[in-house]
Design a protein around this motif. Structure first.
Motif, PDB file in Angstrom:
ATOM      1  N   ARG A  53       0.814  -1.218   0.000  1.00  0.00           N
ATOM      2  CA  ARG A  53       0.000   0.000   0.000  1.00  0.00           C
ATOM      3  C   ARG A  53       0.850   1.273   0.000  1.00  0.00           C
ATOM      4  NH1 ARG A  53      -5.241  -1.062  -1.464  1.00  0.00           N
ATOM      5  NH2 ARG A  53      -6.366  -2.271   0.072  1.00  0.00           N
ATOM      6  N   LEU A  79      -8.060 -17.817   6.163  1.00  0.00           N
ATOM      7  CA  LEU A  79      -7.728 -16.518   5.563  1.00  0.00           C
ATOM      8  C   LEU A  79      -6.795 -16.561   4.360  1.00  0.00           C
ATOM      9  CD1 LEU A  79      -7.274 -14.124   8.620  1.00  0.00           C
ATOM     10  CD2 LEU A  79      -9.248 -14.408   7.152  1.00  0.00           C
ATOM     11  N   SER A 139      -5.314 -16.148   1.173  1.00  0.00           N
ATOM     12  CA  SER A 139      -5.943 -15.522   0.020  1.00  0.00           C
ATOM     13  C   SER A 139      -5.581 -16.243  -1.283  1.00  0.00           C
ATOM     14  CB  SER A 139      -5.562 -14.058  -0.058  1.00  0.00           C
ATOM     15  OG  SER A 139      -4.177 -13.938  -0.151  1.00  0.00           O
ATOM     16  N   PHE A 167     -13.885   3.102 -13.190  1.00  0.00           N
ATOM     17  CA  PHE A 167     -12.519   3.194 -12.668  1.00  0.00           C
ATOM     18  C   PHE A 167     -11.517   3.139 -13.815  1.00  0.00           C
ATOM     19  CE2 PHE A 167      -8.575   1.197 -11.319  1.00  0.00           C
ATOM     20  CZ  PHE A 167      -8.235   1.929 -10.201  1.00  0.00           C
ATOM     21  N   GLU A 192     -15.339  -9.290  -8.513  1.00  0.00           N
ATOM     22  CA  GLU A 192     -15.237 -10.708  -8.830  1.00  0.00           C
ATOM     23  C   GLU A 192     -15.057 -11.618  -7.627  1.00  0.00           C
ATOM     24  OE1 GLU A 192     -12.127 -11.506 -11.536  1.00  0.00           O
ATOM     25  OE2 GLU A 192     -13.460 -11.538 -13.262  1.00  0.00           O
ATOM     26  N   LYS A 193     -14.033 -11.294  -6.828  1.00  0.00           N
ATOM     27  CA  LYS A 193     -13.638 -12.220  -5.771  1.00  0.00           C
ATOM     28  C   LYS A 193     -13.271 -11.454  -4.518  1.00  0.00           C
ATOM     29  CE  LYS A 193     -10.201 -13.825  -8.018  1.00  0.00           C
ATOM     30  NZ  LYS A 193      -9.517 -14.329  -9.202  1.00  0.00           N
ATOM     31  N   ASN A 200     -10.860 -12.603  -1.533  1.00  0.00           N
ATOM     32  CA  ASN A 200     -10.020 -13.670  -0.990  1.00  0.00           C
ATOM     33  C   ASN A 200      -9.293 -13.189   0.256  1.00  0.00           C
ATOM     34  OD1 ASN A 200     -10.511 -15.693  -2.894  1.00  0.00           O
ATOM     35  ND2 ASN A 200      -9.071 -14.760  -4.328  1.00  0.00           N
ATOM     36  N   GLY A 201      -9.392 -13.962   1.318  1.00  0.00           N
ATOM     37  CA  GLY A 201      -8.661 -13.605   2.532  1.00  0.00           C
ATOM     38  C   GLY A 201      -9.365 -12.541   3.344  1.00  0.00           C
ATOM     39  N   CYS A 202     -10.687 -12.496   3.248  1.00  0.00           N
ATOM     40  CA  CYS A 202     -11.464 -11.494   3.988  1.00  0.00           C
ATOM     41  C   CYS A 202     -11.389 -11.756   5.487  1.00  0.00           C
ATOM     42  CB  CYS A 202     -12.916 -11.549   3.532  1.00  0.00           C
ATOM     43  SG  CYS A 202     -14.015 -10.552   4.543  1.00  0.00           S
ATOM     44  N   ILE A 225     -21.989  -5.280  -1.412  1.00  0.00           N
ATOM     45  CA  ILE A 225     -21.336  -6.264  -0.547  1.00  0.00           C
ATOM     46  C   ILE A 225     -22.055  -6.341   0.801  1.00  0.00           C
ATOM     47  CG2 ILE A 225     -19.093  -7.007   0.336  1.00  0.00           C
ATOM     48  CD1 ILE A 225     -17.886  -4.832  -1.552  1.00  0.00           C
ATOM     49  N   LYS A 280     -17.876 -13.241   6.874  1.00  0.00           N
ATOM     50  CA  LYS A 280     -17.017 -12.645   5.844  1.00  0.00           C
ATOM     51  C   LYS A 280     -17.836 -11.928   4.781  1.00  0.00           C
ATOM     52  CE  LYS A 280     -13.383 -15.997   6.350  1.00  0.00           C
ATOM     53  NZ  LYS A 280     -12.284 -16.629   5.672  1.00  0.00           N
ATOM     54  N   LYS A 302     -23.004  -9.778  -2.728  1.00  0.00           N
ATOM     55  CA  LYS A 302     -24.412 -10.185  -2.674  1.00  0.00           C
ATOM     56  C   LYS A 302     -25.227  -9.658  -3.861  1.00  0.00           C
ATOM     57  CE  LYS A 302     -28.077 -11.294   0.412  1.00  0.00           C
ATOM     58  NZ  LYS A 302     -28.837 -10.838   1.563  1.00  0.00           N
ATOM     59  N   TYR A 303     -24.907  -8.463  -4.312  1.00  0.00           N
ATOM     60  CA  TYR A 303     -25.699  -7.874  -5.402  1.00  0.00           C
ATOM     61  C   TYR A 303     -24.774  -7.420  -6.543  1.00  0.00           C
ATOM     62  CZ  TYR A 303     -28.928  -7.657  -1.444  1.00  0.00           C
ATOM     63  OH  TYR A 303     -29.688  -7.963  -0.340  1.00  0.00           O
ATOM     64  N   HIS A 355     -14.135   0.732  -7.671  1.00  0.00           N
ATOM     65  CA  HIS A 355     -12.955   0.267  -6.942  1.00  0.00           C
ATOM     66  C   HIS A 355     -12.795   0.837  -5.532  1.00  0.00           C
ATOM     67  CE1 HIS A 355     -10.468  -1.754 -10.305  1.00  0.00           C
ATOM     68  NE2 HIS A 355     -11.706  -1.597 -10.752  1.00  0.00           N
ATOM     69  N   ARG A 403     -12.097  -1.915  -2.976  1.00  0.00           N
ATOM     70  CA  ARG A 403     -10.742  -2.466  -3.077  1.00  0.00           C
ATOM     71  C   ARG A 403      -9.730  -1.521  -2.422  1.00  0.00           C
ATOM     72  NH1 ARG A 403      -6.570  -1.391  -6.042  1.00  0.00           N
ATOM     73  NH2 ARG A 403      -7.620  -0.042  -7.543  1.00  0.00           N
ATOM     74  N   CYS A 436     -10.071  -1.692   1.422  1.00  0.00           N
ATOM     75  CA  CYS A 436      -9.912  -2.990   2.102  1.00  0.00           C
ATOM     76  C   CYS A 436      -8.551  -3.077   2.792  1.00  0.00           C
ATOM     77  CB  CYS A 436     -10.045  -4.132   1.101  1.00  0.00           C
ATOM     78  SG  CYS A 436      -9.702  -5.737   1.852  1.00  0.00           S
ATOM     79  N   ASP A 490      -6.476  -5.965   1.331  1.00  0.00           N
ATOM     80  CA  ASP A 490      -6.345  -6.031  -0.123  1.00  0.00           C
ATOM     81  C   ASP A 490      -6.938  -7.320  -0.677  1.00  0.00           C
ATOM     82  OD1 ASP A 490      -5.664  -5.156  -2.581  1.00  0.00           O
ATOM     83  OD2 ASP A 490      -3.503  -5.374  -2.369  1.00  0.00           O
ATOM     84  N   THR A 515     -10.826  -8.428  -5.726  1.00  0.00           N
ATOM     85  CA  THR A 515     -10.429  -8.399  -7.130  1.00  0.00           C
ATOM     86  C   THR A 515     -11.622  -7.910  -7.959  1.00  0.00           C
ATOM     87  OG1 THR A 515      -9.142 -10.372  -6.671  1.00  0.00           O
ATOM     88  CG2 THR A 515      -9.387  -9.753  -8.978  1.00  0.00           C
TER      89      THR A 515
END
Lengths: 208, 579, 71
Positions: free
Chosen positions: A94, A170, A172, B264, C4-5, C7-9, C24, C32, C36-37, C45, C48, C51, C54, C57
């Motif tokens: 970041r 978790l 990813s 974006f 799309e995805k 991951n690791g939430c 969301i 997590k 949803k919609y 973005h 993203r 988050c 990170d 996606t």
């Protein structure tokens, strides 16, 4: 010895890399993907530590115990710090991109206590730090070697179990093959250790 | 000047002839993945809805740049303030994507304030309200300096810098609540009501004064980050008798033909940049020139390098004052809105490079040209106690064309501050009103109606149908009487036979239902105002009336709800306040 | 298709609040974030960028038919 090493590297570095490459997670920057790969390999090698031990009879047939111990040590010194610092790796990129500030992201991350994954992560982190410190300062602990070895083994089993749950919740970059692989080698590693400490004494008394 | 226009001069035969063209579009609109009519598969029990009541002197609705300053300045002027937002502070509406803010510094500026206002007025062809143009410039530097203090210019994301002044003052921010109704008692404002997106709760906000900072809106177009903006503030104010202006104007942003919905990507790296200051730089941009070009030349329409549109020999089209001709700015790309200057490196704004498509901001007018009609320079509406600021106020600060770069964000900050202080002053003169339970029940029924329907039209399907009717270039941008009348017939059909039959299965869909309702009424306003304005000026272009008509149209169009419940339109002379 | 995805939430809920179009939500079971919609994603973005881990996606394609003025 050479073939054993190659086999070891293929199993604990090659296979996770293969599973990683099969996943569709490659839209990120080189920095982020490299950090992810580094974390995956570090974790895989932590499981590998169970196989770089006295318990691994297959290995010991061809490689000297002292050599195995040396590998175990080197891998520990290199990859334990990576795992200790990996929470920072997640927010580090970041600095180079737009979005939430790394510091803010990190604080949110480690204070999200409604997440079981984060709690498991923090527990695993504490355990691995204890493992690291008790290894570095083993001589000052006042334990004899064999007690320390049992202590180290117990901590390791605790760590790898908690860390596994953390990763499964978790991770990813986790896909099904990678998850199955991690679970399989973890169970194998733990069984290998248990064989030495629990099963063996019943069958035969320790030689020393 | 007070001319009403009823728009009913169409014979049945005429309607049948013209409607055919639009019928195809309506059918197209329904081709999405949505099913139209269906059973309401709701799992919510509307009988178990909870109620929550809030009370404050000033209620600020909206949490963008205008809302921030409205809340802060009303608080500093001694009022108890609550902010309510459909989204999150600094992270909804257009504010998060606006990266340029204008600051007028009299010490360093080459043009003085009078010249600045005069120049904007010349570019705006008289459509601007010079009082608001001057006010924006006069106060911009002070607001920018406050923003600096809060860390606004150090961050790509605005939530944190926006939270700072709010937290310092302990101003409560209630997020993820969609306000649907304003409450009026005894002829003046008494509060607002809406529902939570997360819990089955109806919220009533009692307040002496309400400031609408609800932004502009559109038809959930593809390619512009305004899909959460559906003119909510304008429509709820219209429903209680407020006057609304500016519906005939358009924001003419094109989008990229490749992945037109990806705003974006369409904006290059704009969304990832920190905000920057802009200085005096007046244009005549973002009208419908490109729409005209595409209309005449057909597709595919490739945007060449900046200024190249002059090389395409094409007659007619929207008139651009010579002083602001693109020729004078060769080598300089057109400026994106809100002072979003083209990125310095990498990426190009929509339409610059590659094939373009139109309508990326469809349903939205030029910033601050549409919204509530102000009755004075204090952002006050014709409903006592009701104020509006930013894009929710039809202040005509910039006119009906995009003039000063970065003034949109600056104007929102300035107007927010003005409205906040004015509302606080107003609160000192009035008592809190009681809202009768009968009225509350009525409003609650209205809010929950889509949830209670056993079957109905899905809001998503109705929205797509509306998009199919309104967004085509030959309806919204290159206007003609016949086609607008035809489109209006369709929109009236949606209004009369779909709006009352919208269904919602959960709180998210309830939000979509209310947004769809607001878009339908906005579409009706846009068409009626566009039909009434029989001339071309700034961002309003009529193919059948291509010239500017200074004799009849030195006037804005106000829309309001008549005593009979019908939509009424009237003229208000440029440079005057409502009578 | 748009967002799309995830991951690791870690389930902090920042994206839920941050999404302007309410795409969301937190899954009540796992805690997590879930998409949803997706049809309402405006591909801006913000989720993203906000988050903390990170995890999100996003692709530039839209999942529903895109209506434009021409082209």
């Amino acid at each position: 010895m050479k073939t054993q090493l190659i086999r070891y590297i293929l199993l604990f570095v090659g296979l996770p890399l293969l599973f990683w490459s099969l996943g569709d997670f490659h839209e990120d920057t080189v920095l982020k993907e490299s950090l992810s790969v580094l974390i995956i390999i570090s974790f895989s090698l932590m499981i590998g530590q169970f196989f770089l031990a006295r318990s691994n009879k297959v290995f010991l047939k061809e490689v000297k115990t002292t050599k195995v111990a040396k590998f175990h040590k080197i891998i520990g010194y290199v990859f334990v710090p990576i795992l200790v610092f990996h929470p920072f790796f997640i927010v580090f990129p970041r600095y180079f991109e737009a979005g939430i500030e790394p510091k803010e992201a990190f604080i949110t991350m480690i204070t999200t206590f409604n997440s079981i994954g984060v709690l498991l992560g923090i527990s695993a982190w504490i355990l691995i730090v204890i493992i690291g410190l008790t290894t570095l300062f083993r001589n000052r602990l006042g334990m004899n070697y064999r007690t320390w070895r049992v202590f180290h083994g117990i901590l390791s089993v605790m760590f790898i179990t908690v860390a596994n749950l953390h990763v499964l919740d978790l991770g990813s970059h986790l896909n099904t093959p990678l998850s199955l692989f991690i679970i399989a080698i973890t169970i194998a590693g733990i069984l290998l250790l248990l064989k030495v400490y629990i099963l063996k004494p019943k069958i035969a008394k320790p030689t020393k | 000047m007070n001319n009403s226009d009823s728009n009913t001069g169409m014979t049945r035969r005429k309607f049948i002839t013209v409607a055919g063209g639009v019928a195809g579009l309506a059918a197209l609109g329904s081709m999405g993945i949505y099913s139209g009519w269906g059973k309401n598969e709701t799992e919510l029990n509307t009988e178990e809805m909870m109620n929550e009541e809030h009370s404050s002197d000033v209620l600020v609705i909206g949490s963008g740049m205008a809302g921030l300053f409205a809340a802060v300045k009303a608080h500093d002027a001694g009022s108890k303030v609550i902010m309510v937002s459909k989204g999150r502070l600094g992270s909804s509406g257009q504010t998060p994507f606006a990266k340029g803010i204008f600051a007028y510094d009299s010490k360093t500026s080459e043009v003085n304030l009078d010249e600045f206002v005069a120049q904007v007025s010349r570019s705006a062809l008289g459509t601007n309200n010079p009082v608001y143009t001057r006010q924006m410039a006069e106060h911009s530097l002070a607001r920018v300096n406050e923003l600096k203090e809060w860390g606004f210019f150090d961050s790509v994301l605005y939530n944190k810098p926006f939270c700072k002044p709010m937290a310092q003052r302990n101003i409560p921010v209630v997020e993820r609540i969609m306000i649907t109704n304003l409450v009026k008692e005894n002829g003046r404002i008494a509060g607002a009501a809406g529902f939570s997106l997360d819990e089955e709760t109806i919220h009533l906000f009692k307040a002496k004064s309400v400031i609408l900072c609800t932004g502009a809106g559109g038809f959930k177009p593809n390619g512009f980050p305004i899909c959460d903006l559906t003119h909510d503030g304008t429509i709820m104010a219209y429903q209680i008798g407020a006057k609304v202006t500016g519906k005939e104007w358009n924001d003419g942003h094109p989008g990229k033909a490749k992945n037109p919905a990806a705003c974006f990507d369409g904006w290059g790296n704009m969304f990832e940049r920190k905000p920057e200051l802009t200085s005096v730089e007046i244009h005549h941009d973002l009208g419908v020139d490109m729409n005209y070009l595409a209309y005449m030349k057909g597709n595919p329409f490739k945007m060449g390098p900046p200024g190249s549109e002059e090389n395409i020999n094409i007659s007619g089209g929207p008139c651009r004052p010579a002083e602001f001709s693109r020729n004078g700015h060769a080598g300089e790309p057109p400026k994106p809105p809100k002072g979003k200057r083209p990125p310095k490196k990498g990426g190009t704004p929509p339409g610059m490079g590659g094939n373009s498509v139109g309508g990326s901001s469809a349903g939205m007018a030029i910033h601050k040209s549409e919204g509530l009609v102000p009755i004075n320079d204090k952002c006050e509406s014709n409903i006592p106690g009701l104020y509006a600021a930013g894009d929710a106020l039809g202040s005509y600060m910039a006119g009906a064309i995009y003039t000063q770069v970065g003034s949109s964000l600056a104007g929102s900050a300035v107007q927010g501050g003005i409205a906040g202080e004015a509302a606080a002053e107003y609160c000192k003169t009035v008592e809190m009103q009681t809202i009768l339970p009968v009225k509350m029940n009525e409003i609650q029924e209205e809010i929950l109606a889509p949830l209670k329907r056993e079957s109905g039209y899905s809001p998503a399907w109705v929205t797509q149908t509306l998009q199919g009717i309104m967004i085509p270039n030959f309806i919204l941008y290159i206007k003609k009487e016949k086609l607008m009348q035809a489109a209006l017939a369709y929109i009236e059909e949606l209004r009369d036979h779909h709006m009352p039959m919208l269904r919602a299965a959960d709180m998210h869909e309830l939000r979509l239902a209310h947004e769809t309702r607001n878009m339908i009424i906005s579409a009706e306003m846009k068409l009626k105002a566009s039909i009434m304005r029989k001339e071309s000026r700034c961002s309003h272009y009529r193919l059948d009336y291509p010239e500017m008509d200074n004799e009849n149209w030195q006037a804005w169009i106000n829309i309001f709800k008549g005593d009979d419940g019908e939509m009424k339109l009237e003229k208000q002379a440029f440079g005057s306040w409502p009578v | 298709m748009s967002i799309e995805k995830i991951n690791g939430c870690i389930g902090c809920g920042t994206c839920v609040k941050t999404c302007p179009t309410d795409v969301i939500r937190l899954d009540p079971k796992s805690g997590k974030a879930i998409i949803k919609y997706p049809a309402d994603c405006q591909i801006c973005h913000l989720c993203r960028m906000y988050c903390p881990v990170d995890a999100i996606t996003i692709s530039p394609e839209k999942s529903i038919r895109v209506i434009v003025s021409w082209g």
